[in-house]
Design a protein around this motif. Structure first.
Motif, PDB file in Angstrom:
ATOM      1  N   LEU A 122      34.011  57.115  69.693  1.00  0.00           N
ATOM      2  CA  LEU A 122      33.266  58.318  70.060  1.00  0.00           C
ATOM      3  C   LEU A 122      33.072  59.269  68.883  1.00  0.00           C
ATOM      4  CD1 LEU A 122      34.763  59.082  73.580  1.00  0.00           C
ATOM      5  CD2 LEU A 122      32.551  58.056  73.029  1.00  0.00           C
ATOM      6  N   GLY A 123      33.938  59.208  67.910  1.00  0.00           N
ATOM      7  CA  GLY A 123      33.755  60.028  66.718  1.00  0.00           C
ATOM      8  C   GLY A 123      32.703  59.470  65.783  1.00  0.00           C
ATOM      9  N   ALA A 124      32.577  58.155  65.736  1.00  0.00           N
ATOM     10  CA  ALA A 124      31.614  57.523  64.832  1.00  0.00           C
ATOM     11  C   ALA A 124      30.180  57.613  65.354  1.00  0.00           C
ATOM     12  CB  ALA A 124      31.996  56.072  64.593  1.00  0.00           C
ATOM     13  N   CYS A 125      29.992  57.697  66.668  1.00  0.00           N
ATOM     14  CA  CYS A 125      28.620  57.789  67.220  1.00  0.00           C
ATOM     15  C   CYS A 125      27.876  59.021  66.709  1.00  0.00           C
ATOM     16  CB  CYS A 125      28.666  57.772  68.739  1.00  0.00           C
ATOM     17  SG  CYS A 125      29.041  56.179  69.441  1.00  0.00           S
ATOM     18  N   PRO A 126      28.383  60.233  66.928  1.00  0.00           N
ATOM     19  CA  PRO A 126      27.664  61.391  66.383  1.00  0.00           C
ATOM     20  C   PRO A 126      27.795  61.479  64.862  1.00  0.00           C
ATOM     21  CG  PRO A 126      29.653  62.122  67.479  1.00  0.00           C
ATOM     22  CD  PRO A 126      29.516  60.653  67.753  1.00  0.00           C
ATOM     23  N   GLY A 127      28.815  60.842  64.286  1.00  0.00           N
ATOM     24  CA  GLY A 127      28.952  60.823  62.839  1.00  0.00           C
ATOM     25  C   GLY A 127      27.788  60.105  62.180  1.00  0.00           C
ATOM     26  N   TRP A 128      27.379  58.985  62.755  1.00  0.00           N
ATOM     27  CA  TRP A 128      26.240  58.234  62.224  1.00  0.00           C
ATOM     28  C   TRP A 128      24.953  59.061  62.345  1.00  0.00           C
ATOM     29  CZ3 TRP A 128      25.086  54.012  59.486  1.00  0.00           C
ATOM     30  CH2 TRP A 128      23.770  53.547  59.522  1.00  0.00           C
ATOM     31  N   ILE A 129      24.742  59.640  63.507  1.00  0.00           N
ATOM     32  CA  ILE A 129      23.518  60.422  63.735  1.00  0.00           C
ATOM     33  C   ILE A 129      23.462  61.609  62.785  1.00  0.00           C
ATOM     34  CG2 ILE A 129      22.289  61.841  65.422  1.00  0.00           C
ATOM     35  CD1 ILE A 129      23.506  59.923  67.574  1.00  0.00           C
ATOM     36  N   THR A 130      24.568  62.315  62.634  1.00  0.00           N
ATOM     37  CA  THR A 130      24.623  63.460  61.723  1.00  0.00           C
ATOM     38  C   THR A 130      24.349  63.031  60.290  1.00  0.00           C
ATOM     39  OG1 THR A 130      26.239  64.530  63.166  1.00  0.00           O
ATOM     40  CG2 THR A 130      26.062  65.366  60.916  1.00  0.00           C
ATOM     41  N   ALA A 131      24.962  61.942  59.858  1.00  0.00           N
ATOM     42  CA  ALA A 131      24.776  61.467  58.488  1.00  0.00           C
ATOM     43  C   ALA A 131      23.336  61.047  58.234  1.00  0.00           C
ATOM     44  CB  ALA A 131      25.719  60.305  58.198  1.00  0.00           C
ATOM     45  N   VAL A 132      22.722  60.371  59.184  1.00  0.00           N
ATOM     46  CA  VAL A 132      21.330  59.942  58.999  1.00  0.00           C
ATOM     47  C   VAL A 132      20.407  61.154  58.915  1.00  0.00           C
ATOM     48  CG1 VAL A 132      19.411  58.753  60.135  1.00  0.00           C
ATOM     49  CG2 VAL A 132      21.646  57.656  59.994  1.00  0.00           C
ATOM     50  N   ILE A 133      20.617  62.142  59.763  1.00  0.00           N
ATOM     51  CA  ILE A 133      19.786  63.353  59.719  1.00  0.00           C
ATOM     52  C   ILE A 133      19.976  64.074  58.388  1.00  0.00           C
ATOM     53  CG2 ILE A 133      19.498  65.652  60.717  1.00  0.00           C
ATOM     54  CD1 ILE A 133      20.068  64.328  63.467  1.00  0.00           C
ATOM     55  N   LEU A 134      21.218  64.221  57.944  1.00  0.00           N
ATOM     56  CA  LEU A 134      21.468  64.885  56.664  1.00  0.00           C
ATOM     57  C   LEU A 134      20.895  64.085  55.498  1.00  0.00           C
ATOM     58  CD1 LEU A 134      25.110  66.172  57.173  1.00  0.00           C
ATOM     59  CD2 LEU A 134      23.016  67.523  57.083  1.00  0.00           C
ATOM     60  N   CYS A 135      20.968  62.771  55.571  1.00  0.00           N
ATOM     61  CA  CYS A 135      20.397  61.942  54.507  1.00  0.00           C
ATOM     62  C   CYS A 135      18.877  62.062  54.462  1.00  0.00           C
ATOM     63  CB  CYS A 135      20.796  60.480  54.695  1.00  0.00           C
ATOM     64  SG  CYS A 135      22.518  60.148  54.294  1.00  0.00           S
ATOM     65  N   ARG A 136      18.249  62.114  55.599  1.00  0.00           N
ATOM     66  CA  ARG A 136      16.786  62.248  55.624  1.00  0.00           C
ATOM     67  C   ARG A 136      16.324  63.580  55.049  1.00  0.00           C
ATOM     68  NH1 ARG A 136      15.022  59.603  61.421  1.00  0.00           N
ATOM     69  NH2 ARG A 136      15.536  57.473  60.835  1.00  0.00           N
ATOM     70  N   THR A 137      17.130  64.620  55.236  1.00  0.00           N
ATOM     71  CA  THR A 137      16.744  65.913  54.669  1.00  0.00           C
ATOM     72  C   THR A 137      17.145  66.036  53.202  1.00  0.00           C
ATOM     73  OG1 THR A 137      18.791  66.940  55.440  1.00  0.00           O
ATOM     74  CG2 THR A 137      16.869  67.082  56.893  1.00  0.00           C
ATOM     75  N   THR A 138      18.140  65.274  52.769  1.00  0.00           N
ATOM     76  CA  THR A 138      18.615  65.348  51.389  1.00  0.00           C
ATOM     77  C   THR A 138      17.877  64.384  50.471  1.00  0.00           C
ATOM     78  OG1 THR A 138      20.807  65.901  52.217  1.00  0.00           O
ATOM     79  CG2 THR A 138      20.672  65.182  49.946  1.00  0.00           C
ATOM     80  N   PHE A 139      17.560  63.197  50.937  1.00  0.00           N
ATOM     81  CA  PHE A 139      17.004  62.153  50.079  1.00  0.00           C
ATOM     82  C   PHE A 139      15.666  62.474  49.427  1.00  0.00           C
ATOM     83  CE2 PHE A 139      19.511  58.304  51.861  1.00  0.00           C
ATOM     84  CZ  PHE A 139      20.655  58.837  51.306  1.00  0.00           C
ATOM     85  N   PRO A 140      14.756  63.195  50.072  1.00  0.00           N
ATOM     86  CA  PRO A 140      13.507  63.485  49.364  1.00  0.00           C
ATOM     87  C   PRO A 140      13.721  64.257  48.059  1.00  0.00           C
ATOM     88  CG  PRO A 140      13.226  63.909  51.679  1.00  0.00           C
ATOM     89  CD  PRO A 140      14.681  63.623  51.459  1.00  0.00           C
ATOM     90  N   ARG A 141      14.813  64.977  47.944  1.00  0.00           N
ATOM     91  CA  ARG A 141      15.100  65.732  46.724  1.00  0.00           C
ATOM     92  C   ARG A 141      15.885  64.925  45.702  1.00  0.00           C
ATOM     93  NH1 ARG A 141      17.797  69.984  49.943  1.00  0.00           N
ATOM     94  NH2 ARG A 141      16.531  69.535  51.719  1.00  0.00           N
ATOM     95  N   LEU A 142      16.404  63.776  46.088  1.00  0.00           N
ATOM     96  CA  LEU A 142      17.221  62.967  45.184  1.00  0.00           C
ATOM     97  C   LEU A 142      16.412  61.830  44.585  1.00  0.00           C
ATOM     98  CD1 LEU A 142      20.560  62.507  47.155  1.00  0.00           C
ATOM     99  CD2 LEU A 142      20.149  63.988  45.206  1.00  0.00           C
ATOM    100  N   LYS A 143      16.786  61.442  43.388  1.00  0.00           N
ATOM    101  CA  LYS A 143      16.197  60.252  42.784  1.00  0.00           C
ATOM    102  C   LYS A 143      16.845  59.027  43.410  1.00  0.00           C
ATOM    103  CE  LYS A 143      14.951  62.581  38.709  1.00  0.00           C
ATOM    104  NZ  LYS A 143      14.952  62.899  37.383  1.00  0.00           N
ATOM    105  N   ARG A 144      16.358  57.885  43.088  1.00  0.00           N
ATOM    106  CA  ARG A 144      16.793  56.646  43.732  1.00  0.00           C
ATOM    107  C   ARG A 144      18.260  56.292  43.431  1.00  0.00           C
ATOM    108  NH1 ARG A 144      14.334  53.714  47.141  1.00  0.00           N
ATOM    109  NH2 ARG A 144      14.558  51.491  47.220  1.00  0.00           N
ATOM    110  N   VAL A 145      18.748  56.600  42.265  1.00  0.00           N
ATOM    111  CA  VAL A 145      20.093  56.177  41.857  1.00  0.00           C
ATOM    112  C   VAL A 145      21.206  56.856  42.658  1.00  0.00           C
ATOM    113  CG1 VAL A 145      21.699  56.088  39.921  1.00  0.00           C
ATOM    114  CG2 VAL A 145      19.287  55.563  39.556  1.00  0.00           C
ATOM    115  N   PRO A 146      21.192  58.188  42.864  1.00  0.00           N
ATOM    116  CA  PRO A 146      22.335  58.790  43.573  1.00  0.00           C
ATOM    117  C   PRO A 146      22.273  58.688  45.104  1.00  0.00           C
ATOM    118  CG  PRO A 146      20.871  60.514  42.835  1.00  0.00           C
ATOM    119  CD  PRO A 146      20.335  59.206  42.295  1.00  0.00           C
ATOM    120  N   ARG A 147      21.274  58.051  45.647  1.00  0.00           N
ATOM    121  CA  ARG A 147      21.159  57.959  47.107  1.00  0.00           C
ATOM    122  C   ARG A 147      22.321  57.232  47.776  1.00  0.00           C
ATOM    123  NH1 ARG A 147      14.794  57.078  48.555  1.00  0.00           N
ATOM    124  NH2 ARG A 147      14.116  59.092  47.745  1.00  0.00           N
ATOM    125  N   PRO A 148      22.766  56.082  47.270  1.00  0.00           N
ATOM    126  CA  PRO A 148      23.926  55.435  47.924  1.00  0.00           C
ATOM    127  C   PRO A 148      25.189  56.288  47.863  1.00  0.00           C
ATOM    128  CG  PRO A 148      22.777  53.857  46.551  1.00  0.00           C
ATOM    129  CD  PRO A 148      22.177  55.198  46.257  1.00  0.00           C
TER     130      PRO A 148
END
Length: 142
Positions: free
Chosen positions: A34-60
């Motif tokens: 139950l902790g990992a379910c919203p953890g995945w959703i939160t991480a994906v949302i944060l990654c989608r908002t963060t990744f457009p500002r990042l170059k390809r190398v630091p994304r992983p």
């Protein structure tokens, strides 16, 4: 899939530490799930908002940190709420000053206890799942 892999990682961690000799095995696995379910959703949302500002190398690396933080935070929250539910029978209602004090410090103690005793259960299997999931999130276009 992420929640299932975190529950399996916790199961493997419990097996390595005490051969699954705990009467609360199902509850522990449910908390990690139950902790990992919203953890995945939160991480994906944060990654989608963060990744457009990042170059390809630091994304992983960013995906690794965001997924780690979100999963641990939500799992600690789930553990704290279960902890609070157990101790609420001896506490005042949370609408009183004393009850608010009890709620705050019980929750803080539970989060600390999870960070010390619960996060090592993710090791060693959770790191492998985390690395694979980070690469998967980092390769997404959207």
């Amino acid at each position: 899939l992420w929640a299932m892999s975190m529950a399996v990682a916790a199961l493997f961690g419990l097996y390595l530490r005490n051969r699954l000799e705990t009467p609360h095995l199902a509850t522990l696995l449910l908390i990690f799930f139950l902790g990992a379910c919203p953890g995945w959703i939160t991480a994906v949302i944060l990654c989608r908002t963060t990744f457009p500002r990042l170059k390809r190398v630091p994304r992983p690396a960013a995906a690794f940190l965001l997924l780690t933080g979100a999963t641990v935070a939500w799992t600690a929250f789930a553990f704290a709420m279960q902890y609070r539910l157990f101790y609420s029978q001896w506490h005042d209602p949370p609408t009183t000053v004393r009850g608010l004090y009890q709620f705050t410090f019980t929750t803080a103690a539970a989060v600390y206890q999870f960070l010390v005793l619960g996060t090592p259960l993710y090791l060693p299997a959770g790191i492998l799942c985390l690395a694979a999931a980070s690469l998967l999130i980092a390769r997404r276009k959207r």
